[in-house]
Design a protein around this motif. Structure first.
Motif, PDB file in Angstrom:
ATOM      1  N   ARG A  89      -0.078  -3.835   7.189  1.00  0.00           N
ATOM      2  CA  ARG A  89      -0.877  -3.493   8.364  1.00  0.00           C
ATOM      3  C   ARG A  89      -1.194  -2.002   8.309  1.00  0.00           C
ATOM      4  O   ARG A  89      -0.542  -1.248   7.566  1.00  0.00           O
ATOM      5  N   PRO A  90      -2.151  -1.572   9.090  1.00  0.00           N
ATOM      6  CA  PRO A  90      -2.467  -0.134   9.081  1.00  0.00           C
ATOM      7  C   PRO A  90      -1.242   0.749   9.272  1.00  0.00           C
ATOM      8  O   PRO A  90      -1.095   1.786   8.613  1.00  0.00           O
ATOM      9  N   TYR A  93       0.656   1.345   6.010  1.00  0.00           N
ATOM     10  CA  TYR A  93       0.113   2.414   5.157  1.00  0.00           C
ATOM     11  C   TYR A  93       0.656   3.766   5.621  1.00  0.00           C
ATOM     12  O   TYR A  93       0.946   4.645   4.810  1.00  0.00           O
ATOM     13  N   ASN A 117       3.213  -6.507  -7.923  1.00  0.00           N
ATOM     14  CA  ASN A 117       3.171  -7.879  -7.410  1.00  0.00           C
ATOM     15  C   ASN A 117       3.357  -7.939  -5.896  1.00  0.00           C
ATOM     16  O   ASN A 117       3.101  -8.973  -5.288  1.00  0.00           O
ATOM     17  N   HIS A 118       3.807  -6.853  -5.294  1.00  0.00           N
ATOM     18  CA  HIS A 118       3.931  -6.822  -3.832  1.00  0.00           C
ATOM     19  C   HIS A 118       2.688  -6.244  -3.159  1.00  0.00           C
ATOM     20  O   HIS A 118       2.703  -6.063  -1.936  1.00  0.00           O
ATOM     21  N   ASP A 120      -1.326  -6.044  -2.028  1.00  0.00           N
ATOM     22  CA  ASP A 120      -2.597  -6.718  -1.815  1.00  0.00           C
ATOM     23  C   ASP A 120      -3.645  -6.000  -2.676  1.00  0.00           C
ATOM     24  O   ASP A 120      -3.805  -4.782  -2.566  1.00  0.00           O
ATOM     25  N   PRO A 121      -4.347  -6.749  -3.525  1.00  0.00           N
ATOM     26  CA  PRO A 121      -5.350  -6.083  -4.384  1.00  0.00           C
ATOM     27  C   PRO A 121      -6.396  -5.286  -3.595  1.00  0.00           C
ATOM     28  O   PRO A 121      -7.039  -4.402  -4.141  1.00  0.00           O
ATOM     29  N   ASN A 122      -6.552  -5.594  -2.302  1.00  0.00           N
ATOM     30  CA  ASN A 122      -7.509  -4.822  -1.512  1.00  0.00           C
ATOM     31  C   ASN A 122      -7.051  -3.389  -1.247  1.00  0.00           C
ATOM     32  O   ASN A 122      -7.801  -2.590  -0.683  1.00  0.00           O
ATOM     33  N   ARG A 124      -7.116  -1.399  -3.315  1.00  0.00           N
ATOM     34  CA  ARG A 124      -8.019  -0.583  -4.146  1.00  0.00           C
ATOM     35  C   ARG A 124      -9.101   0.091  -3.321  1.00  0.00           C
ATOM     36  O   ARG A 124      -9.775   0.994  -3.798  1.00  0.00           O
ATOM     37  N   PHE A 125      -9.272  -0.346  -2.097  1.00  0.00           N
ATOM     38  CA  PHE A 125     -10.270   0.290  -1.230  1.00  0.00           C
ATOM     39  C   PHE A 125      -9.683   1.399  -0.366  1.00  0.00           C
ATOM     40  O   PHE A 125     -10.393   2.002   0.432  1.00  0.00           O
ATOM     41  N   TYR A 126      -8.396   1.629  -0.504  1.00  0.00           N
ATOM     42  CA  TYR A 126      -7.744   2.681   0.280  1.00  0.00           C
ATOM     43  C   TYR A 126      -7.985   4.018  -0.438  1.00  0.00           C
ATOM     44  O   TYR A 126      -7.496   4.236  -1.546  1.00  0.00           O
ATOM     45  N   GLU A 127      -8.718   4.848   0.212  1.00  0.00           N
ATOM     46  CA  GLU A 127      -9.212   6.069  -0.427  1.00  0.00           C
ATOM     47  C   GLU A 127      -8.089   6.943  -0.997  1.00  0.00           C
ATOM     48  O   GLU A 127      -8.237   7.545  -2.060  1.00  0.00           O
ATOM     49  N   ASP A 132     -10.918   4.010  -7.012  1.00  0.00           N
ATOM     50  CA  ASP A 132     -12.361   3.837  -7.206  1.00  0.00           C
ATOM     51  C   ASP A 132     -12.824   2.430  -6.806  1.00  0.00           C
ATOM     52  O   ASP A 132     -13.836   1.935  -7.334  1.00  0.00           O
ATOM     53  N   GLY A 133     -12.082   1.780  -5.917  1.00  0.00           N
ATOM     54  CA  GLY A 133     -12.456   0.432  -5.490  1.00  0.00           C
ATOM     55  C   GLY A 133     -12.237  -0.637  -6.547  1.00  0.00           C
ATOM     56  O   GLY A 133     -12.755  -1.730  -6.434  1.00  0.00           O
ATOM     57  N   ARG A 135      -9.525  -2.784  -9.395  1.00  0.00           N
ATOM     58  CA  ARG A 135      -8.147  -3.170  -9.700  1.00  0.00           C
ATOM     59  C   ARG A 135      -7.650  -2.463 -10.956  1.00  0.00           C
ATOM     60  O   ARG A 135      -6.448  -2.312 -11.166  1.00  0.00           O
TER      61      ARG A 135
END
Lengths: 306, 197
Positions: A89-90, A93, A117-118, A120-122, A124-127, A132-133, A135
């Protein structure tokens, strides 16, 4: 006979046409007592792995990192995956990344993450993870080209990308980092043989010299394998005490009794490294050089004190 | 809106999805020859169903805010959830096997063959990453607190290649197709991994 001459001529042509830094580029490793040289214009970075617990051990290691930053002035941290354990969750982070590393973030240090493995591939969008967005991605600092891989899902598309990225790099040093270790003496996980079968041929063909991985919650410097120096550095928040198998032929040096992180300095001629414990003790140090360039006298590395 | 306008709108959307399917099929093409999945009729029809799913995904994704790099994790979280909700709404009637379809038996056979070739220690290491879980429902969210078990690379190269929107994952002993951007179970093949290591 004529075809053999043509093949020889073609080979010589290729050797002289920019392909000279392809193929295996084996290294020698010399354990040393000295600290990093802090050479002018060197590339300095830290390495953390399995760090995202938000717990006291992560915060202690982060404090040691901040001290090291004051000492050597690195501006880059490689993250070896498991950047956020549990929920993402936010507020996670914030508590598992931003708060522990606030001092470094405020100082402008750039974190570059790979996925565990723990994770979330998303992510990659965390600046602030600077992925660079993607994987998997590559970037260059000074003499070093870094290749961040997603070892959770090594499909044909990623392998094709990696081969192209490695082939296209003319960097003096090629360093790969990702979550699952190709070589490990961990009693719980051990070496990732499937992954090794896919990656090692590419690393050898395209001259990767150093590999950092996590997943195992300890520090281990592996004896160079086929001329490549592998490190396991997955104890920056979690610790699997006593998990390095005794007598493992892979182990050049290990620490499984305390948390740890690494400091690295790359110069045109060598890569210097240190492993630092949660208590701030230097538990391992050494120099990676192209094979044949190492000093003749090689000191034996003692097992790290707890 | 007149009936003609409505028909035009539907027609445009159908054409857009058809183009999307064609693009998705193109992007699902195997990368060079690393992937060794055979071109059997069952796998061809599987690839077509996957392409149709990806076209739907891309169509739906156009209706939610694009996911760009951000320093605000709430945006990542919200976008993933909205995309998942939109996909669930469009696939409300989806059932297990809708995507695996007639390729189910062949895919399960590849997984089991791979499993049988592995050393017991290797199987144990893989199982250690897989908590005992019931087969998930299609359209369910993959539990965000559960680690995504690493998918064996050698096995991955034997299965039909997937576009970036979908990935194979083990969920317990079950093989799922996971929507990688929405974290949604797109399909499930229950019980493909044997119980004994």
């Amino acid at each position: 006979m004529r075809s053999a001459r043509v093949a020889l001529a073609l080979s010589l042509l290729l050797l002289g046409s920019g392909c000279q830094n392809q193929g295996p580029r084996p290294v020698d490793v010399t354990p040393v007592e000295a600290a990093l040289p802090l050479a002018e214009d060197s590339t300095r970075f830290a390495v953390i792995g399995d760090s995202g617990t938000g717990g006291i051990a992560q915060r202690d290691v982060a404090a040691r990192l901040a001290e090291a930053h004051a000492r050597i002035g690195f501006d880059l941290v490689l993250m070896l995956g498991d950047n956020l354990y549990g929920r993402e969750r936010p507020q996670d982070y914030a508590s598992k990344f931003e708060a522990p590393y606030r001092a470094l973030l405020d100082a402008g240090v750039e974190f570059r993450a790979s996925l565990g493995n723990h994770d979330d591939p998303n992510q990659r969008f965390y600046e602030l993870f600077h992925m660079d967005g993607e994987r998997y991605y590559t970037f260059t600092r000074g003499d070093v080209a870094f290749f961040a891989l997603d070892s959770n899902y090594m499909d044909a598309r990623q392998l094709e990308w990696l081969e192209g990225a490695l082939r296209g790099s003319r960097a003096k040093w090629k360093i790969a980092f990702f979550h699952h270790p190709l070589y490990s003496s961990g009693a719980k996980h051990g070496s990732e043989l499937d992954l090794r079968a896919q990656l090692e041929p590419l690393f050898l063909e395209h001259g990767v010299q150093v590999v950092f991985a996590g997943h195992e919650h300890f520090y281990e410097r592996i004896h160079p394998q086929h001329g490549i120096q592998h490190f396991v550095a997955g104890a920056s928040a979690k610790l699997r005490r006593g998990n390095i198998r005794d007598g493992s032929p892979l182990t050049a040096h290990g620490l499984d009794t305390d948390h740890s992180f690494m400091l690295v300095e790359a110069t045109p001629d060598a890569i210097y490294f240190e492993a630092i414990s949660r208590k701030g003790v230097r538990v391992d140090a050494g120099v990676v050089r192209p094979a044949g360039a190492a000093p003749e006298r090689v000191q034996a590395g003692a097992r790290a004190a707890p | 809106m007149s009936k003609n306008e409505l028909r035009l709108g539907v027609g445009v959307r159908v054409r857009a999805i058809a183009i999307g399917v064609a693009l998705a099929l193109a992007s699902a093409a195997p990368a060079a020859d690393r992937n060794t999945a055979p071109d059997t009729p069952a796998f061809e029809s599987f690839r077509e169903r996957v392409a149709a799913y990806v076209a739907l995904h891309r169509d739906v994704a156009g209706d939610v805010p694009p996911l760009r790099e951000t320093d605000t994790p709430a945006q990542i979280h919200a976008r993933e959830e909205r995309l998942g909700e939109a996909i669930r709404a469009r696939r409300a009637s989806a059932r297990p096997g809708d995507l695996f379809g007639d390729a189910s038996a062949a895919i399960a056979a590849i997984v089991r063959d791979d499993w049988s070739r592995r050393a017991p220690a290797d199987r144990e290491a893989l199982l250690a990453e897989l908590p005992a879980l019931a087969p998930p429902e299609v359209n369910a969210t993959v539990p965000p607190s559960q680690p995504l078990a690493t998918f064996p690379p050698q096995l991955l190269l034997r299965l039909p290649e997937l576009p970036e929107e979908l990935e194979y994952r083990f969920h317990g002993r079950h093989l799922i197709l996971r929507d990688a951007k929405a974290n949604v179970v797109a399909d499930v093949l229950p019980g493909v991994l044997e119980k004994t290591p």
